[in-house]
Scaffold this motif. Structure first.
Motif, PDB file in Angstrom:
ATOM      1  N   ALA A 198       0.818  -1.215   0.000  1.00 30.76           N
ATOM      2  CA  ALA A 198       0.000   0.000   0.000  1.00 30.76           C
ATOM      3  C   ALA A 198       0.849   1.261   0.000  1.00 30.76           C
ATOM      4  N   LEU A 199       1.976   1.214   0.687  1.00 32.20           N
ATOM      5  CA  LEU A 199       2.801   2.419   0.872  1.00 32.20           C
ATOM      6  C   LEU A 199       4.009   2.452  -0.049  1.00 32.20           C
ATOM      7  N   ARG A 200       4.011   1.588  -1.048  1.00 33.66           N
ATOM      8  CA  ARG A 200       5.165   1.469  -1.943  1.00 33.66           C
ATOM      9  C   ARG A 200       5.507   2.789  -2.618  1.00 33.66           C
ATOM     10  N   ASP A 201       4.490   3.565  -3.003  1.00 30.39           N
ATOM     11  CA  ASP A 201       4.728   4.800  -3.746  1.00 30.39           C
ATOM     12  C   ASP A 201       4.622   6.052  -2.871  1.00 30.39           C
ATOM     13  N   ALA A 202       4.636   5.892  -1.560  1.00 29.19           N
ATOM     14  CA  ALA A 202       4.555   7.054  -0.673  1.00 29.19           C
ATOM     15  C   ALA A 202       5.797   7.915  -0.848  1.00 29.19           C
ATOM     16  N   PRO A 203       5.648   9.230  -0.965  1.00 30.28           N
ATOM     17  CA  PRO A 203       6.812  10.106  -1.187  1.00 30.28           C
ATOM     18  C   PRO A 203       7.721  10.150   0.032  1.00 30.28           C
ATOM     19  N   ASP A 204       8.988  10.420  -0.234  1.00 32.94           N
ATOM     20  CA  ASP A 204       9.972  10.459   0.848  1.00 32.94           C
ATOM     21  C   ASP A 204       9.774  11.649   1.781  1.00 32.94           C
ATOM     22  N   GLY A 205       9.105  12.689   1.313  1.00 34.40           N
ATOM     23  CA  GLY A 205       8.972  13.899   2.119  1.00 34.40           C
ATOM     24  C   GLY A 205       8.021  13.782   3.295  1.00 34.40           C
ATOM     25  N   VAL A 206       7.242  12.709   3.381  1.00 32.38           N
ATOM     26  CA  VAL A 206       6.281  12.531   4.471  1.00 32.38           C
ATOM     27  C   VAL A 206       6.876  11.631   5.540  1.00 32.38           C
ATOM     28  N   GLU A 207       6.808  12.088   6.785  1.00 35.32           N
ATOM     29  CA  GLU A 207       7.261  11.249   7.897  1.00 35.32           C
ATOM     30  C   GLU A 207       6.240  10.132   8.093  1.00 35.32           C
ATOM     31  N   LEU A 208       6.674   8.912   7.885  1.00 36.03           N
ATOM     32  CA  LEU A 208       5.754   7.776   7.835  1.00 36.03           C
ATOM     33  C   LEU A 208       6.080   6.774   8.931  1.00 36.03           C
ATOM     34  N   HIS A 209       5.047   6.404   9.691  1.00 35.35           N
ATOM     35  CA  HIS A 209       5.183   5.383  10.720  1.00 35.35           C
ATOM     36  C   HIS A 209       4.262   4.216  10.363  1.00 35.35           C
ATOM     37  N   ARG A 210       4.796   3.003  10.380  1.00 34.00           N
ATOM     38  CA  ARG A 210       4.032   1.807  10.033  1.00 34.00           C
ATOM     39  C   ARG A 210       3.809   0.979  11.287  1.00 34.00           C
ATOM     40  N   ARG A 211       2.566   0.466  11.411  1.00 34.92           N
ATOM     41  CA  ARG A 211       2.265  -0.320  12.599  1.00 34.92           C
ATOM     42  C   ARG A 211       1.262  -1.415  12.252  1.00 34.92           C
ATOM     43  N   THR A 212       1.599  -2.648  12.592  1.00 30.25           N
ATOM     44  CA  THR A 212       0.657  -3.754  12.484  1.00 30.25           C
ATOM     45  C   THR A 212       0.239  -4.149  13.893  1.00 30.25           C
ATOM     46  N   VAL A 213      -1.075  -4.356  14.078  1.00 31.95           N
ATOM     47  CA  VAL A 213      -1.615  -4.611  15.413  1.00 31.95           C
ATOM     48  C   VAL A 213      -2.580  -5.788  15.343  1.00 31.95           C
ATOM     49  N   GLU A 214      -2.447  -6.712  16.264  1.00 33.65           N
ATOM     50  CA  GLU A 214      -3.379  -7.822  16.337  1.00 33.65           C
ATOM     51  C   GLU A 214      -4.677  -7.352  16.984  1.00 33.65           C
ATOM     52  N   GLY A 215      -5.805  -7.652  16.349  1.00 35.24           N
ATOM     53  CA  GLY A 215      -7.102  -7.284  16.913  1.00 35.24           C
ATOM     54  C   GLY A 215      -8.108  -6.948  15.839  1.00 35.24           C
ATOM     55  N   LEU A 216      -9.335  -6.656  16.260  1.00 36.41           N
ATOM     56  CA  LEU A 216     -10.389  -6.242  15.338  1.00 36.41           C
ATOM     57  C   LEU A 216     -10.019  -4.904  14.706  1.00 36.41           C
ATOM     58  N   ALA A 217     -10.209  -4.783  13.399  1.00 39.85           N
ATOM     59  CA  ALA A 217      -9.795  -3.571  12.698  1.00 39.85           C
ATOM     60  C   ALA A 217     -10.478  -2.329  13.261  1.00 39.85           C
ATOM     61  N   ARG A 218     -11.770  -2.405  13.535  1.00 39.32           N
ATOM     62  CA  ARG A 218     -12.477  -1.224  14.022  1.00 39.32           C
ATOM     63  C   ARG A 218     -11.956  -0.777  15.375  1.00 39.32           C
ATOM     64  N   LYS A 219     -11.649  -1.721  16.269  1.00 42.05           N
ATOM     65  CA  LYS A 219     -11.124  -1.360  17.588  1.00 42.05           C
ATOM     66  C   LYS A 219      -9.707  -0.816  17.484  1.00 42.05           C
ATOM     67  N   VAL A 220      -8.895  -1.441  16.639  1.00 43.29           N
ATOM     68  CA  VAL A 220      -7.523  -0.980  16.446  1.00 43.29           C
ATOM     69  C   VAL A 220      -7.502   0.453  15.943  1.00 43.29           C
TER      70      VAL A 220
END
Length: 290
Positions: free
Chosen positions: A220-242
């Motif tokens: 999803a983030l393959r083409d994200a520009p370098d100028g944006v400070e980007l933090h990636r996080r994967t979390v176990e749990g229901l998507a709506r609660k996360v």
């Protein structure tokens, strides 16, 4: 031609907070602001009555609503180009049509006559579920969470179809315009039938699902520009609660909504539906064509 940011106004407190937020957003992006009020006064009072006796009371009220909203927006952002219009038709239909030529639609969580602001109004829900452009719904109560830069973070929910995602592009642009970090969140779960009581194997199913979540996020983030400070996080749990947890201290939560050409009903998805009803920050629902 610059597409305007369109706000649905009805004189209610939630819609006025939407005007505030949209004025800041229009100034940030350098786009025009269009304030629209949809009313069925002609249907109930009659075109002949309004023509014969001057403006009806409902028409006067509608004009006053958009005039007050325009003055409020101008006081907040004097340099933004503002236009207004009163449309004698049903609000959902009018706003959906406005969305065809808008950069985005901005709505309050509830309109006049709402029972509780914690519940999403039917107009906001219907527009978010059917619009062809991004729809931003202003959540929150009376703490004026309308300012575009309060906490300094945009949260993006990574969905199941990440390739060329309109939601990702929208979130990246929002973070870039605000000059704030973008936190991308992908929820994952290990199905119950894949768990095991054997200690040497207990972590294997979970590890595989987490790796898939990481791969989905990377795509999803393959083409994200370098100028944006980007933090990636994967979390176990229901998507709506996360996502609700992640957006508790965010300025904006961005989620996608898949639109299928062959289906003409509400197309929102369970996660988008849940965050629209329960998150405390503004929510942007960005349509993605299947």
């Amino acid at each position: 031609m610059e597409l305007p940011l369109v706000v649905g106004v009805d004189g209610s407190e939630p819609s006025l907070r939407a005007v505030d937020w949209a004025a800041d957003e229009a100034a940030l992006r350098g786009v025009p602001l269009r304030l629209v009020h949809a009313s069925l006064w002609e249907r109930y009072e009659g075109v002949a009555l309004s023509a014969g006796l001057g403006r009806s009371s409902e028409q006067v009220l509608a004009d006053n609503i958009v005039e007050a909203a325009a003055k409020r927006a101008h006081r907040r952002e004097a340099d933004v180009k503002i236009s207004t219009e009163v449309l004698p038709e049903e609000p959902v239909t009018a706003l959906l049509r406005e969305g065809h030529t808008a950069f985005a639609l901005v709505l309050g969580s509830r309109g006049r006559g709402g029972i509780a602001e914690m519940l999403l109004g039917s107009v906001s829900l219907a527009v978010a579920a059917r619009a062809t452009c991004p729809v931003i719904v202003l959540r929150g109560s009376h703490d004026n969470q309308a300012k575009s830069e309060v906490r300094g973070r945009v949260v993006l929910g990574i969905g199941d179809e990440p390739e060329n995602s309109a939601a990702v592009r929208f979130a990246v642009q929002e973070a870039a315009e605000r000059r704030v970090p973008l936190e991308a969140v992908r929820a994952w779960r290990c199905p119950g039938h894949q768990t095991t009581d054997y200690p040497l194997m207990a972590g294997e199913p979970a590890r595989l699902h987490e790796e898939r979540a990481v791969a989905t996020m990377d795509a999803a983030l393959r083409d994200a520009p370098d100028g944006v400070e980007l933090h990636r996080r994967t979390v176990e749990g229901l998507a709506r609660k996360v996502l609700l947890d992640a957006s508790a201290d965010a300025d904006l939560l961005v989620v996608g909504a898949l639109r299928r050409h062959e289906y003409f009903g509400l197309q929102l998805g369970r996660v988008a539906h849940a965050v629209l009803h329960h998150t405390a920050c503004p929510v942007a629902v960005v349509p993605q064509r299947a």
